[in-house]
Design a protein around this motif. Sequence first.
Motif, PDB file in Angstrom:
ATOM      1  N   PRO A  10       0.838  -1.213   0.000  1.00  0.00           N
ATOM      2  CA  PRO A  10       0.000   0.000   0.000  1.00  0.00           C
ATOM      3  C   PRO A  10       0.866   1.255   0.000  1.00  0.00           C
ATOM      4  O   PRO A  10       1.864   1.338   0.712  1.00  0.00           O
ATOM      5  CB  PRO A  10      -0.794  -0.136   1.306  1.00  0.00           C
ATOM      6  CG  PRO A  10      -0.812  -1.601   1.593  1.00  0.00           C
ATOM      7  CD  PRO A  10       0.523  -2.122   1.120  1.00  0.00           C
ATOM      8  N   SER A  11       0.475   2.226  -0.815  1.00  0.00           N
ATOM      9  CA  SER A  11       1.203   3.493  -0.886  1.00  0.00           C
ATOM     10  C   SER A  11       0.265   4.532  -1.486  1.00  0.00           C
ATOM     11  O   SER A  11      -0.861   4.231  -1.901  1.00  0.00           O
ATOM     12  CB  SER A  11       2.455   3.353  -1.764  1.00  0.00           C
ATOM     13  OG  SER A  11       2.088   3.227  -3.130  1.00  0.00           O
ATOM     14  N   ALA A  12       0.778   5.767  -1.562  1.00  0.00           N
ATOM     15  CA  ALA A  12      -0.024   6.841  -2.156  1.00  0.00           C
ATOM     16  C   ALA A  12      -0.276   6.599  -3.632  1.00  0.00           C
ATOM     17  O   ALA A  12      -1.176   7.208  -4.225  1.00  0.00           O
ATOM     18  CB  ALA A  12       0.704   8.174  -1.963  1.00  0.00           C
ATOM     19  N   PHE A  13       0.513   5.714  -4.243  1.00  0.00           N
ATOM     20  CA  PHE A  13       0.301   5.417  -5.655  1.00  0.00           C
ATOM     21  C   PHE A  13      -0.982   4.624  -5.899  1.00  0.00           C
ATOM     22  O   PHE A  13      -1.552   4.695  -6.983  1.00  0.00           O
ATOM     23  CB  PHE A  13       1.486   4.618  -6.214  1.00  0.00           C
ATOM     24  CG  PHE A  13       2.690   5.466  -6.534  1.00  0.00           C
ATOM     25  CD1 PHE A  13       2.758   6.196  -7.711  1.00  0.00           C
ATOM     26  CD2 PHE A  13       3.743   5.541  -5.647  1.00  0.00           C
ATOM     27  CE1 PHE A  13       3.856   6.976  -8.007  1.00  0.00           C
ATOM     28  CE2 PHE A  13       4.860   6.318  -5.940  1.00  0.00           C
ATOM     29  CZ  PHE A  13       4.915   7.042  -7.118  1.00  0.00           C
ATOM     30  N   TRP A  14      -1.414   3.852  -4.912  1.00  0.00           N
ATOM     31  CA  TRP A  14      -2.570   2.974  -5.128  1.00  0.00           C
ATOM     32  C   TRP A  14      -3.823   3.734  -5.551  1.00  0.00           C
ATOM     33  O   TRP A  14      -4.423   3.403  -6.583  1.00  0.00           O
ATOM     34  CB  TRP A  14      -2.819   2.133  -3.868  1.00  0.00           C
ATOM     35  CG  TRP A  14      -1.999   0.893  -3.820  1.00  0.00           C
ATOM     36  CD1 TRP A  14      -0.809   0.677  -4.436  1.00  0.00           C
ATOM     37  CD2 TRP A  14      -2.301  -0.306  -3.105  1.00  0.00           C
ATOM     38  NE1 TRP A  14      -0.336  -0.572  -4.141  1.00  0.00           N
ATOM     39  CE2 TRP A  14      -1.224  -1.202  -3.336  1.00  0.00           C
ATOM     40  CE3 TRP A  14      -3.348  -0.700  -2.275  1.00  0.00           C
ATOM     41  CZ2 TRP A  14      -1.202  -2.482  -2.785  1.00  0.00           C
ATOM     42  CZ3 TRP A  14      -3.321  -1.978  -1.725  1.00  0.00           C
ATOM     43  CH2 TRP A  14      -2.262  -2.862  -1.968  1.00  0.00           C
ATOM     44  N   PRO A  15      -4.284   4.733  -4.786  1.00  0.00           N
ATOM     45  CA  PRO A  15      -5.497   5.435  -5.229  1.00  0.00           C
ATOM     46  C   PRO A  15      -5.301   6.170  -6.546  1.00  0.00           C
ATOM     47  O   PRO A  15      -6.235   6.264  -7.351  1.00  0.00           O
ATOM     48  CB  PRO A  15      -5.791   6.412  -4.083  1.00  0.00           C
ATOM     49  CG  PRO A  15      -4.502   6.545  -3.331  1.00  0.00           C
ATOM     50  CD  PRO A  15      -3.815   5.230  -3.469  1.00  0.00           C
ATOM     51  N   LEU A  16      -4.087   6.696  -6.770  1.00  0.00           N
ATOM     52  CA  LEU A  16      -3.827   7.365  -8.042  1.00  0.00           C
ATOM     53  C   LEU A  16      -3.893   6.377  -9.197  1.00  0.00           C
ATOM     54  O   LEU A  16      -4.485   6.662 -10.251  1.00  0.00           O
ATOM     55  CB  LEU A  16      -2.460   8.047  -8.008  1.00  0.00           C
ATOM     56  CG  LEU A  16      -2.321   9.245  -7.077  1.00  0.00           C
ATOM     57  CD1 LEU A  16      -0.870   9.715  -7.027  1.00  0.00           C
ATOM     58  CD2 LEU A  16      -3.228  10.381  -7.526  1.00  0.00           C
ATOM     59  N   ILE A  19      -7.300   5.352 -10.376  1.00  0.00           N
ATOM     60  CA  ILE A  19      -7.988   6.338 -11.213  1.00  0.00           C
ATOM     61  C   ILE A  19      -7.303   6.487 -12.566  1.00  0.00           C
ATOM     62  O   ILE A  19      -7.943   6.447 -13.628  1.00  0.00           O
ATOM     63  CB  ILE A  19      -8.023   7.708 -10.505  1.00  0.00           C
ATOM     64  CG1 ILE A  19      -8.829   7.623  -9.201  1.00  0.00           C
ATOM     65  CG2 ILE A  19      -8.612   8.778 -11.427  1.00  0.00           C
ATOM     66  CD1 ILE A  19      -8.709   8.854  -8.343  1.00  0.00           C
ATOM     67  N   ILE A  20      -5.978   6.638 -12.547  1.00  0.00           N
ATOM     68  CA  ILE A  20      -5.241   6.991 -13.755  1.00  0.00           C
ATOM     69  C   ILE A  20      -5.147   5.838 -14.741  1.00  0.00           C
ATOM     70  O   ILE A  20      -5.340   6.027 -15.955  1.00  0.00           O
ATOM     71  CB  ILE A  20      -3.837   7.503 -13.386  1.00  0.00           C
ATOM     72  CG1 ILE A  20      -3.951   8.843 -12.651  1.00  0.00           C
ATOM     73  CG2 ILE A  20      -2.974   7.671 -14.640  1.00  0.00           C
ATOM     74  CD1 ILE A  20      -2.645   9.358 -12.095  1.00  0.00           C
ATOM     75  N   VAL A  24      -6.489   6.322 -18.482  1.00  0.00           N
ATOM     76  CA  VAL A  24      -5.580   6.320 -19.630  1.00  0.00           C
ATOM     77  C   VAL A  24      -5.993   5.231 -20.623  1.00  0.00           C
ATOM     78  O   VAL A  24      -5.877   5.412 -21.842  1.00  0.00           O
ATOM     79  CB  VAL A  24      -4.122   6.125 -19.160  1.00  0.00           C
ATOM     80  CG1 VAL A  24      -3.192   5.859 -20.351  1.00  0.00           C
ATOM     81  CG2 VAL A  24      -3.641   7.358 -18.407  1.00  0.00           C
ATOM     82  N   GLY A  25      -6.514   4.119 -20.096  1.00  0.00           N
ATOM     83  CA  GLY A  25      -6.958   3.050 -20.962  1.00  0.00           C
ATOM     84  C   GLY A  25      -8.098   3.441 -21.886  1.00  0.00           C
ATOM     85  O   GLY A  25      -8.308   2.808 -22.925  1.00  0.00           O
ATOM     86  N   LEU A  26      -8.829   4.477 -21.538  1.00  0.00           N
ATOM     87  CA  LEU A  26      -9.894   4.970 -22.405  1.00  0.00           C
ATOM     88  C   LEU A  26      -9.325   5.657 -23.647  1.00  0.00           C
ATOM     89  O   LEU A  26     -10.002   5.742 -24.678  1.00  0.00           O
ATOM     90  CB  LEU A  26     -10.787   5.967 -21.653  1.00  0.00           C
ATOM     91  CG  LEU A  26     -11.576   5.425 -20.465  1.00  0.00           C
ATOM     92  CD1 LEU A  26     -12.293   6.566 -19.761  1.00  0.00           C
ATOM     93  CD2 LEU A  26     -12.567   4.362 -20.908  1.00  0.00           C
ATOM     94  N   ALA A  60       3.970   6.882 -17.082  1.00  0.00           N
ATOM     95  CA  ALA A  60       3.649   6.448 -15.725  1.00  0.00           C
ATOM     96  C   ALA A  60       2.913   5.113 -15.725  1.00  0.00           C
ATOM     97  O   ALA A  60       3.232   4.210 -14.933  1.00  0.00           O
ATOM     98  CB  ALA A  60       2.807   7.514 -15.020  1.00  0.00           C
ATOM     99  N   VAL A  61       1.923   4.958 -16.591  1.00  0.00           N
ATOM    100  CA  VAL A  61       1.151   3.715 -16.641  1.00  0.00           C
ATOM    101  C   VAL A  61       2.030   2.551 -17.098  1.00  0.00           C
ATOM    102  O   VAL A  61       1.956   1.443 -16.544  1.00  0.00           O
ATOM    103  CB  VAL A  61      -0.070   3.873 -17.565  1.00  0.00           C
ATOM    104  CG1 VAL A  61      -0.736   2.516 -17.822  1.00  0.00           C
ATOM    105  CG2 VAL A  61      -1.079   4.829 -16.947  1.00  0.00           C
ATOM    106  N   ALA A  62       2.886   2.786 -18.087  1.00  0.00           N
ATOM    107  CA  ALA A  62       3.771   1.722 -18.561  1.00  0.00           C
ATOM    108  C   ALA A  62       4.708   1.260 -17.455  1.00  0.00           C
ATOM    109  O   ALA A  62       4.910   0.050 -17.245  1.00  0.00           O
ATOM    110  CB  ALA A  62       4.564   2.205 -19.775  1.00  0.00           C
ATOM    111  N   VAL A  63       5.283   2.205 -16.731  1.00  0.00           N
ATOM    112  CA  VAL A  63       6.195   1.859 -15.628  1.00  0.00           C
ATOM    113  C   VAL A  63       5.439   1.114 -14.532  1.00  0.00           C
ATOM    114  O   VAL A  63       5.925   0.116 -13.988  1.00  0.00           O
ATOM    115  CB  VAL A  63       6.867   3.142 -15.083  1.00  0.00           C
ATOM    116  CG1 VAL A  63       7.605   2.860 -13.774  1.00  0.00           C
ATOM    117  CG2 VAL A  63       7.832   3.715 -16.116  1.00  0.00           C
TER     118      VAL A  63
END
Length: 246
Positions: A10-16, A19-20, A24-26, A60-63
Motif C-alpha cells: 500500500p502506498s499513495a500510488f494505489w489510489p492514483l 484512477i489513472i 488512460v486506458g480509455l 507512468a502507466v507503462a512503468v
Amino acid sequence: MAGTPETSRPSAFWPLAAIIVPAVGLFARIEIRGAENLPRDGAYVLAPNHNSEFDPLIVAVAVWRLGRAPRFMAKESLFRVPVLGAALKATGMVPVPRTSTSANQSMQAAQQIARDGRGVIVYAEGTLTRDPDLWPMRGKTGAVRLALAGDLPLIPMAQWGVQQILPRYGKLKFPRRSHVVVEFGPAMDLTAYAATPTQPATLTKATDAMMNRITAMLSGIRDLPAPAERWNPSQHGQNETGRLEP
C-alpha cells in the motif's frame, strides 16, 4: 501488471493508479516493448522522449504495469497547483526549480530517492520537442548527470502514438483510443564518462549518446529514418522552455 514490492505494498500510488490506469486506458492501447530492460528492483534513471503533454501519463502507466512506481522530476511550479501538488509530494516526485542553486538542491533530493532504491524519470529533452516532425531534439544533461552522480542504470525510452491523442500544444481528441508504443532500451554503458562525470564536455558527449539511442529506438518504432541532424531550438529562434508559439 508485474508484481513487485513497489506496487504490491500500500502506498499513495494505489489510489492514483486506481484512477489513472483505467482513465488512460480509455485513450490508449499501450504496447510495451523491451519490458525486460526496466529493472525490477533497485534504483534507475529512465529517460523518455517528450512529444505530447499527455505522454507523462503514458510513461507512468507503462512503468506501473511493469511493477515500478513512476517518480518524475517535475517543474517546481506544478507543486503549487492545488491537489496536483499534494499528489506529487505524496508520491515522492522531485521538484526542479529554475534557479541553479535550487536545481542543485533538487538534484541532491533526486539522488536520495535513487539511494533509497527508487526509479527516477527524467525527460531527456527537458521539455516538449520543438522538432516539427516530433523527433527528439537536442538533449539536456539532467538524466546523464543524475545517472553518473549516483552510478545508476540509465534506461533510454522511446514512445510514439500519444500525439494522436493530444497533439503537442493542441486539444485532446476524445473519444479516441489510439495505439501507443512504449519501448524500454537496455541500460547504457556510461563507463567511458565515469572518470570526469561533472565536466561539461563529458556530460554533453554522454547526453548526445543517450539522444542517439532514443532517436534510433523511435526510428524503429516509426519505421522511418531519423533526421541526420538533431533539432536545435536556438538555431531556429525558439525558446527551450515554456510554450512553443506557432
